[in-house]
Scaffold this active site. Sequence first.
Site: not given
Ligand code: HPA
Ligand code: ZN
Length: 317
Positions: A128, A187, A190
Site C-alpha cells: 500500500d 482504505h 474511515e
Molecule cells: N488507516 C489509515 N492509515 C493506516 C491505517 C489505517 O487503518 N493503519 C495504518 N495506516
Molecule cells: Zn488499516
Amino acid sequence: MSAMHKFIQALPKAELHLHLEGSMEPETLVEIDPALSLGEAQRMYRYADFAGFLASYVWAVRKLTEPKHYALIARRLLERLHQQNVLYAEITLSAGVILWRQQNLAEIYQALREEAAKSPVQVYWVFDSVRQFGVELAQTVAERAVEYAGDGVVAFGIGGDEEKGPAKWFHEVFAFTKRNGLRAVPHAGETVGPQSVWDALDLGADRIGHGIAAAQDEALMRHLRNANIPLEICISSNVCTGVVPSLRDHPVRRLYDAGVPIVLNSDDPPMFQTTLNGEYEIAARHFGFTENELRGLAANSFRYAFRYRQYPVPSNL
Ligand code: HPA
Ligand code: ZN
C-alpha cells in the site's frame, strides 16, 4: 477462559486487514531500538485522535532500518496469528513508506517471503501507498506490486489521510494494478463520510478498508450488499483513533443488520491494544453477535479472501 473465548479461539479464521508495521509489540520495538524504554514505546501507542495515530505509526515504522527488522516483526506476527487459529492472512506492507525512505524494497520483501514460508499460516501481501504522499509514489508502489504479482502480492491499496489524498488522484494507478491482475483494497470511509466510499468504489475497490461511514447512507449500504463488496471492519482501531466517539457508537451491528458484507479485522493490533480474537469477542460482548453469527463472520473472512479458493474452506464453518 470463558466459553465465548474458547469458542472464538477454536474458530478457524482469516485476517484480511492487518498492517505489518502496525503489528509490533512495544517489547519488539525496544528489542529493535534498545535506546528506547518500554514505557516510552507504550506511551507512543496512545493517541487522542487519528492524526496522533498516524504520527505514531510513522514513528514506529522509522525504527525499521534493515530487512532483518522486517523479518523479526513478521515472525512475531505470524506466531501470534497461528496461536489465534488464523489459517490465512493478507498482510499489508507499507511499501510506500519503504520507497519514500529509499530503502531496498526487494531485500525487505525477500526477507518477508522467507519468514512467511516458515509459518503454518498461509500468507499473501498487499502493497500500500499513503494517500497524502501523492500519486507519483503510489504509481511507483503499484509498479513494484505488479512486479511481485506472481510472487505473493495479491492486491494494491491506499491508506493514510483520506482528506489530504482524495481517491480521484488514484484512478490511473488502480486501473494499472487492476489491468495487471491485482485486486484493489483502498482504505475509505474511515475518517471521511460516505462519499469517500463511493469514490473508492469508482476506483474499482474489491473490498473497502473500514468503510464505516457507509452506515450513514442507505443507498450505499444497499449497493455494497448488492455488489457483494465487503467492508473490512476494525472496531478497536476506530475507537482508539477517535473516528467513532465511543465503542457504543460503532456501526458494526447496523451495517451487519443492513446486510452489508463485513469481515472482522485487527488493523494494527498492539497499537490498539487488541487481537483478532479480541475483535470477535468485542463483537459478541458489546454488539450481541451470537455464536452462529460469529461463525458466519469467520466464514466471510475466507469467502472474501482473494486466494482462499486454493484451500478448502474449514469444514467446521
Ligand atoms: N488507516 C489509515 N492509515 C493506516 C491505517 C489505517 O487503518 N493503519 C495504518 N495506516
Ligand atoms: Zn488499516
